[in-house]
Design an enzyme around this catalytic site. Structure first.
Site, PDB file in Angstrom:
ATOM      1  N   ARG A  80      20.199 -25.160 -33.853  1.00 47.14           N
ATOM      2  CA  ARG A  80      19.443 -26.806 -33.136  1.00 47.14           C
ATOM      3  C   ARG A  80      20.715 -27.401 -32.612  1.00 47.14           C
ATOM      4  O   ARG A  80      21.761 -27.483 -33.224  1.00 47.14           O
ATOM      5  CB  ARG A  80      19.213 -27.482 -34.540  1.00 47.14           C
ATOM      6  CG  ARG A  80      18.558 -28.731 -34.238  1.00 47.14           C
ATOM      7  CD  ARG A  80      17.068 -28.747 -33.700  1.00 47.14           C
ATOM      8  NE  ARG A  80      16.398 -29.879 -33.725  1.00 47.14           N
ATOM      9  CZ  ARG A  80      15.302 -29.945 -33.025  1.00 47.14           C
ATOM     10  NH1 ARG A  80      14.881 -29.203 -32.105  1.00 47.14           N
ATOM     11  NH2 ARG A  80      14.582 -31.318 -32.896  1.00 47.14           N
ATOM     12  N   THR A 135       9.489 -25.152 -25.363  1.00 50.57           N
ATOM     13  CA  THR A 135       9.327 -24.233 -26.510  1.00 50.57           C
ATOM     14  C   THR A 135       8.546 -23.099 -26.484  1.00 50.57           C
ATOM     15  O   THR A 135       7.604 -22.969 -25.764  1.00 50.57           O
ATOM     16  CB  THR A 135       8.739 -25.186 -27.890  1.00 50.57           C
ATOM     17  OG1 THR A 135       9.379 -26.575 -27.665  1.00 50.57           O
ATOM     18  CG2 THR A 135       9.522 -24.481 -29.129  1.00 50.57           C
ATOM     19  N   THR A 193      14.022 -23.607 -28.045  1.00 51.38           N
ATOM     20  CA  THR A 193      13.392 -24.818 -27.144  1.00 51.38           C
ATOM     21  C   THR A 193      14.533 -25.376 -26.417  1.00 51.38           C
ATOM     22  O   THR A 193      15.619 -25.219 -26.805  1.00 51.38           O
ATOM     23  CB  THR A 193      12.808 -25.578 -28.026  1.00 51.38           C
ATOM     24  OG1 THR A 193      11.944 -26.771 -27.295  1.00 51.38           O
ATOM     25  CG2 THR A 193      13.632 -26.389 -29.077  1.00 51.38           C
ATOM     26  N   SER A 244      13.317 -31.723 -36.339  1.00 46.41           N
ATOM     27  CA  SER A 244      12.546 -30.799 -35.536  1.00 46.41           C
ATOM     28  C   SER A 244      11.316 -30.401 -36.434  1.00 46.41           C
ATOM     29  O   SER A 244      11.129 -30.746 -37.488  1.00 46.41           O
ATOM     30  CB  SER A 244      13.177 -29.405 -35.501  1.00 46.41           C
ATOM     31  OG  SER A 244      12.535 -28.407 -34.836  1.00 46.41           O
ATOM     32  N   GLY A 298       5.776 -29.103 -30.171  1.00 45.23           N
ATOM     33  CA  GLY A 298       6.171 -30.394 -30.729  1.00 45.23           C
ATOM     34  C   GLY A 298       5.616 -30.354 -32.236  1.00 45.23           C
ATOM     35  O   GLY A 298       5.740 -29.451 -33.052  1.00 45.23           O
TER      36      GLY A 298
HETATM   37  N1  GLU Z   1      11.770 -30.145 -29.996  1.00 46.45           N
HETATM   38  C1  GLU Z   1      10.560 -29.968 -30.635  1.00 46.45           C
HETATM   39  C2  GLU Z   1      10.804 -29.719 -32.110  1.00 46.45           C
HETATM   40  O1  GLU Z   1      12.004 -29.401 -32.356  1.00 46.45           O
HETATM   41  C3  GLU Z   1       9.698 -28.768 -30.097  1.00 46.45           C
HETATM   42  C4  GLU Z   1       9.230 -29.136 -28.731  1.00 46.45           C
HETATM   43  C5  GLU Z   1       7.824 -28.437 -28.565  1.00 46.45           C
HETATM   44  O2  GLU Z   1       7.633 -27.636 -29.254  1.00 46.45           O
HETATM   45  O3  GLU Z   1       7.288 -28.828 -27.516  1.00 46.45           O
HETATM   46  O4  GLU Z   1      10.044 -30.021 -32.885  1.00 46.45           O
END
Ligand code: GLU
Length: 638
Positions: free
Chosen positions: A130, A438, A456, A516, A539
């Site tokens: 990360r 992602t 991602t 995340s 997300g």
């Molecule tokens: N940055 C997001 C996360 O770490 C993931 C983004 C996505 O899956 O669109 O949760």
């Protein structure tokens, strides 16, 4: 890479029953008790009739399976397995290849979480790659910054290159140069644009800088499906890393030709960005060469839980994934979700209602308690404590939409006795949502090693700017990869924990990783053998994709491909806005609205999974047609 290797985007399909024949999802309870749940749903989904089963559905393999959201990525992984590589080699090859063919989703400009099972030792661990906040990051750095997620201030210190090199060095069988070779070929020789690549290439964030616009959307037109796409700049960057190792990415070493670190630092400092065709000032990031040099990936234990007797291991903080998934599932355990006779069963409003309510309650906790455990104490034990979870589950009444919205609970007393009573204070809402960013893929090899990897750059095309710098002669040295906007996964407005009144657990701190939702997950048999690896992008909806698929398998007794194809619902906050896929009948959506939910129609996630039948040793794969999911099993049948 030639155009003929492109596997065309397949149509939607449900594959019934074939995987059930392998005996894994029989619905038998692990405790040997009689199974009264898991009645197979009779709901016929709208897509089911239209589609044809994907070629891999129900097919068994023994020498490895890759399941990837893109056909070229799958090909890269399969090639490594065929060359004698293991699941770790294949996973690293896939991650690099996806940087070329799914550049909007993930790559060396970002980070992710790789969950690994090593067959020889029985060990499960994760590699946390990360992104981190810079040393100069501040709690209020997003204050007054419009479009912050497109600006340099959002760029975290990337982790993929060191993280994948670490796991490859410790557990791989091939060299970094070998596993990078498919990606180098794809970037250098080009690939035929897939329909999805084409459809996302002119989206607004791709146009954030003159170089990204020229690459993704020249003259306002994306590469047509089938057109050759080459990224020579990225091929050159990959060659530098393959030759010199990960330090070439993290250190400015002009004597070795390593100028990637300089390109990252200067890329986040550029003076302007373009939003909807209008140039505006950038808020530069504060990343320095020292931040890059200091970046280290972390090996972490998985968070463990169980659902109806099946053991779950998934990603620990800084991801909220495992804690939230396991909380939701454990809150739902008291409802007979598979029992159509009791009004539950797949797709029934009764089932969807209790699922949505459990999501709301868990997301209320997630907002306040989950963040980077290296910086704040996440009360993980308390959040999963059976007594705490059953108290939270008691908030759910079937047939009712909770009002007002659920607040976070106080898991601390289930973690450590004797803490102060709760105080309620305000908290800002999370800012990110699902889009094309992602990617998730899963791999099993011939030895039974398993990888579940979500990677991602956060939003589609990250900040929409390539790493690179302006040379002395005024030309732009383009490094060919996009910079992430991961730091907007922090609370972008300084906030307070609503229970303790402390500084918000997910507020920005120097060196901290933003919270995340990525949830690479594995399910295990009661005797500790992995039988399923899966995960999703999307997300915060990632968590709910994992929950939906888990319930489809365990409660609804679906075969793996069917469990992925079936419609999903998602509530990604304590509020009552629910995303419902159009794979459910319109009447179901209407019934949810009648309960008071605000229901939106939209896709939820993109799940790629591999399954190992531990009784027979047979391996299976299933992938998601919501993107371009592709399974390759070995040996190939030509
Ligand atoms: N940055 C997001 C996360 O770490 C993931 C983004 C996505 O899956 O669109 O949760």
């Amino acid at each position: 890479m030639t155009v003929s290797r492109f596997a065309p985007h397949r149509t939607t399909a449900l594959m019934l029953a074939a995987l059930l024949a392998c005996g894994v999802f029989t619905g038998a309870r692990a405790d040997g008790g009689e199974d009264t749940l898991g009645v197979q749903s009779s709901v016929v989904l709208p897509e089911q009739a239209k589609g044809k089963p994907p070629t891999w559905a129900g097919k068994a393999f023994r020498q490895g399976v890759v399941s990837v959201a893109n056909p070229y990525g799958a090909e890269a992984g399969a090639r490594m397995l065929e060359q004698g590589g293991n699941a770790i080699d294949a996973a690293v090859a896939i991650a690099y290849a996806l940087n070329v063919v799914e550049p909007q989703s993930a790559g060396i400009g970002g980070g992710g979480f790789m969950l690994v099972y090593i067959a020889r030792t029985g060990q499960t661990f994760s590699i946390d790659t990360r992104e981190k906040a810079t040393a100069a990051a501040t709690r209020d750095m997003f204050a007054g910054v419009p479009q912050a997620s497109r600006k340099g201030v959002a760029v975290g210190v990337p982790g993929m290159v060191r993280g994948t090199a670490k796991v490859l060095g410790e557990h791989g069988r091939l060299t970094l140069a070998q596993v990078m070779q498919p990606a180098i070929e794809l970037a250098d020789q080009g690939f035929a644009a897939t329909p999805r690549y084409s459809s996302v290439s002119c989206t607004d964030r791709a146009l954030n800088s003159p170089e990204s616009e020229a690459f993704f959307c020249p003259g306002g037109m994306p590469a047509a499906p089938g057109a050759l796409v080459q990224n020579k700049a990225l091929a050159e960057t990959f060659r530098l890393i393959a030759k010199n190792g990960p330090d070439c990415f993290y250190k400015d070493m002009p004597e070795k030709g390593c100028d990637i670190a300089r390109g990252i630092v200067e890329g986040q400092q550029r003076s302007t960005i373009i939003v909807n065709g209008v140039e505006q000032a950038n808020k530069p990031g504060t990343m320095t060469l020292a931040d890059l040099e200091a970046y280290q990936p972390v090996e972490r234990a998985a968070v463990e839980g169980s659902y109806r007797g099946y053991k779950i291991k998934a990603m620990a903080p800084p991801s909220s994934g495992a804690l939230t998934v396991i909380q939701i599932l454990n809150m739902l355990e008291r409802f007979p979700l598979g029992d159509a006779g009791a009004g539950y069963g797949f797709g029934s409003v009764k089932t969807l209602n209790v699922m949505a309510e459990a999501m709301r309650v868990a997301f209320a906790d997630r907002a306040d308690w989950m963040a980077d455990n290296d910086f704040v104490h996440v009360p993980g034990k308390g959040l999963l404590d059976a007594t705490y979870v059953s108290g939270r589950s008691a908030l759910i009444t079937p047939g009712v939409r909770m009002t007002p919205d659920p607040l976070p609970g106080d898991p601390r007393v289930f973690e450590t006795a004797g803490l102060e009573p709760a105080r309620a204070l305000a908290l800002s809402a999370p800012v990110t949502g699902p889009d094309n960013g992602t990617t998730h893929f899963s791999v099993v090899d011939q030895w039974g090693n398993v990888v579940s990897y979500t990677n991602t750059i956060e939003s589609s095309h990250g900040i929409g700017t390539f790493a690179g710098y302006t040379r002395a002669d005024g030309s732009f040295r383009n490094l060919g990869f996009l910079l992430n906007n991961e730091l907007t996964d922090f609370n972008t407005t300084p906030s307070l924990n609503r229970v303790t009144g402390e500084v918000g657990y997910n507020d920005v701190q120097p060196g901290k990783r933003p919270r995340s939702s990525m949830t690479p997950t594995m399910l295990f048999t009661p005797d500790g053998k992995p039988f399923l690896a899966y995960g999703s992008p999307g997300g915060a909806t990632i968590i709910n994709s994992v929950v939906n698929v888990t319930i489809n398998l365990i409660d609804h007794h679906m075969a793996l491909q069917q469990a992925i194809d079936a419609g999903r619902i998602s509530v990604a906050s304590a509020g009552s806005t629910v995303t419902v896929e159009n794979r459910f009948p319109a009447a179901t959506v209407d019934a949810l609205r009648a309960l008071g939910y605000t229901a939106f129609i939209g896709d939820v996630g993109s799940v790629q999974a591999v399954l190992i039948d531990q009784h027979t040793g047979k391996q299976y794969g299933a992938a998601d047609d919501r993107r371009e999911g592709t399974v390759i099993g070995l040996p190939r049948r030509r």
